[in-house]
Design an enzyme around this catalytic site. Structure first.
Site, PDB file in Angstrom:
ATOM      1  N   HIS A 319       4.129  -2.994  -5.506  1.00 47.59           N
ATOM      2  CA  HIS A 319       4.602  -2.074  -4.718  1.00 47.59           C
ATOM      3  C   HIS A 319       4.499  -0.655  -5.127  1.00 47.59           C
ATOM      4  CE1 HIS A 319       6.575  -5.295  -2.518  1.00 47.59           C
ATOM      5  NE2 HIS A 319       6.798  -4.529  -1.865  1.00 47.59           N
ATOM      6  N   GLY A 320       4.265  -0.450  -6.559  1.00 46.02           N
ATOM      7  CA  GLY A 320       4.050   0.741  -7.174  1.00 46.02           C
ATOM      8  C   GLY A 320       3.881   0.756  -8.589  1.00 46.02           C
TER       9      GLY A 320
END
Length: 517
Positions: A319-320
């Site tokens: 996600h990041g």
């Protein structure tokens, strides 16, 4: 280009649909047309990364054909490693260099590069395709077909991460794109646009007021922290739900049924059920291509817990590139382990788990746990996340805006007896934030999902392929009023009003929260 933009709604989508209708009966040219529209859609954001997308499509198509004809593990590892190196460079190189230089004190000349749009999605989609080619689960496709499978614009930017077995047979169908598909697709798209432009963007300022202002999160107390986090929880809920509906709706206009990617996750009664409802196709990918290859639950409890933690850690990192995302994934991994242990300890309580009070408590605990994790997902730094979580746990005390206390005739001395203090924050903002939260909570737990609302029209791939997949997610904890779409003048007016409200809310277009993962 965003779904919630005038350029998409009034230009690209109508032009793409018109061309698709004119080319009915000519499969080859329909594929070329939709591929061209999809590449234009991608290049609108930044044309410089279009060659990157085309290169990955060409590379993976060639490697997939070789794996399909002569499957060997070294070739599979080479192909998968190439994809992981690509996403590793663009998405994680800066993160790793930053941490190495922080630990060593050395200077770095690394220049951050812009993250190519949708790289996480089209990379995972193609890795799954390569794995299936190696396993003999894939058929022979033309390069144009494969390119459209990867880049089909309704699902390119933020998923769902589609499987070739779901999409390729539909692309080859000669009956797609009927008037009924247009009607159903437009209805789903309108509902998604309303969720994004009106609901998600409407509650966003109350989340931003906490997370984007150091003065706010540094001094947050219990009520202010929970108000901001709950507001964010509903913002990302309706943002992702809205995007998922718009993706499914846009694809359905072309006669393509995309798989479900979102199904009322806040009604989940366990964390595992939450992940069967939130980002469904990512959960499926992580299960099939990471958790199970790691060993799944085949080698005892300790190995199962290890595999759960590894899977969710990598899911968080997907996600990041940041420690906040790593901790978010770790929290969900720990939640899953705790749930496993709880399920074992209460295995003899089968009847009790169906009692309404138990189900309510289970849903509430799951909801609270998810929101503690959301604080890390949204925060811009570990410091701000830790401060907010500390306030959510009550360590900074409880206070209310002094303007509210004055309006209802309370004084600091009166409420101090209950351990509540006063602060100088905006009473109006606090009240409106609470009203937004209550209204959105009612929508989540009382109204049917988009899929339930249109269930008799088979709004997603699973509804028309029940024999090929597991049962659809259950409604979960909630009332779910029996509202269902019907071809009546009443529902035509209602959907038209919803669509109009969504379009009129586009004066300030905002990106989807999953726009650049």
């Amino acid at each position: 280009m965003l779904f919630n933009s005038y350029e998409f709604i009034f230009l690209l989508l109508p032009i793409a649909l018109l061309g698709d209708r004119l080319l009915v009966g000519n499969y080859r040219y329909r594929v070329i047309w939709l591929l061209a529209c999809s590449l234009f859609f991608y290049a609108w954001w930044n044309p410089i990364y279009l060659p990157l997308l085309l290169s990955t499509i060409g590379f993976n198509y060639v490697m997939g054909e070789r794996l399909r004809l002569r499957p060997t593990k070294p070739l599979l590892w080479l192909a998968v490693s190439a994809n992981l190196c690509l996403i590793g460079y663009y998405k994680y190189a800066g993160f790793f260099v930053e941490n190495i230089t922080h630990l060593t004190g050395a200077e770095s000349s690394f220049i951050d590069v812009a993250l190519p749009l949708a790289i996480s999605f089209f990379t995972f989609q193609q890795i799954a395709y390569l794995a299936d080619c190696y396993s003999g689960k894939s058929q022979a496709y033309g390069l144009g077909e494969y390119g459209l499978f990867v880049s089909f614009f309704p699902q390119l930017i933020a998923g769902p991460i589609v499987h070739h077995a779901e999409i390729m047979p539909q692309l080859r169908s000669t009956t797609r794109g009927t008037a009924g598909d247009m009607s159903v697709g437009a209805t789903i798209f309108a509902l998604g646009l309303f969720k994004k432009a009106v609901l998600a963007d409407g509650v966003a300022p109350y989340a931003n007021a906490l997370f984007d202002h150091p003065d706010a999160w540094q001094s947050a107390t219990f009520l202010h922290a929970w108000t901001g986090v709950l507001a964010y929880g509903f913002q990302i809920y309706f943002d992702f739900s809205g995007y998922s509906d718009m993706a499914i709706g846009a694809a359905r206009m072309f006669g393509i049924k995309l798989p479900l990617n979102f199904f009322s996750p806040y009604r989940a009664e366990t964390i595992s059920d939450f992940w069967r409802r939130w980002h469904i196709t990512l959960s499926r990918f992580l299960r099939d291509y990471l958790y199970i290859p790691l060993g799944g639950n085949r080698y005892g409890a300790a190995a199962r817990y290890r595999n759960l933690l590894i899977t969710m850690l990598l899911g968080g990192l997907w996600h990041g590139a940041g420690w906040t995302f790593v901790l978010w994934g770790l929290l969900h991994g720990m939640y899953l382990v705790i749930q496993q242990r709880w399920s074992q300890a209460t295995s003899s309580f089968g009847a009790w788990k169906r009692v309404l009070v138990y189900r309510f408590a289970a849903c509430l605990v799951t909801y609270i746990a998810v929101h503690f994790a959301w604080a890390y997902f949204r925060a811009s730094s570990l410091e701000s996340a830790n401060r907010i979580v500390s306030a959510m746990a009550g360590r900074n005390g409880i206070s209310v805006p002094d303007a509210i206390a004055a309006r209802i005739g309370l004084t600091g001395a009166t409420i101090a007896d209950y351990g509540i203090g006063l602060d100088s924050s905006s009473g109006t903002q606090f009240v409106f934030a609470v009203l937004w939260i209550v209204a959105l909570a009612a929508i989540v737990w009382l109204l049917p999902t988009t899929q339930e609302f249109l269930s008799r029209l088979e709004p997603a791939w699973e509804y028309s392929n029940a024999s090929k997949t597991k049962a659809l997610p259950e409604a979960g904890f909630g009332v779910s009023l029996p509202l269902r779409w019907r071809p009546t003048a009443f529902w035509s007016v209602v959907i038209s009003v919803i669509a109009g409200a969504g379009i009129l809310s586009l004066a300030e277009v905002s990106e989807f929260l999953y726009f650049q993962f």
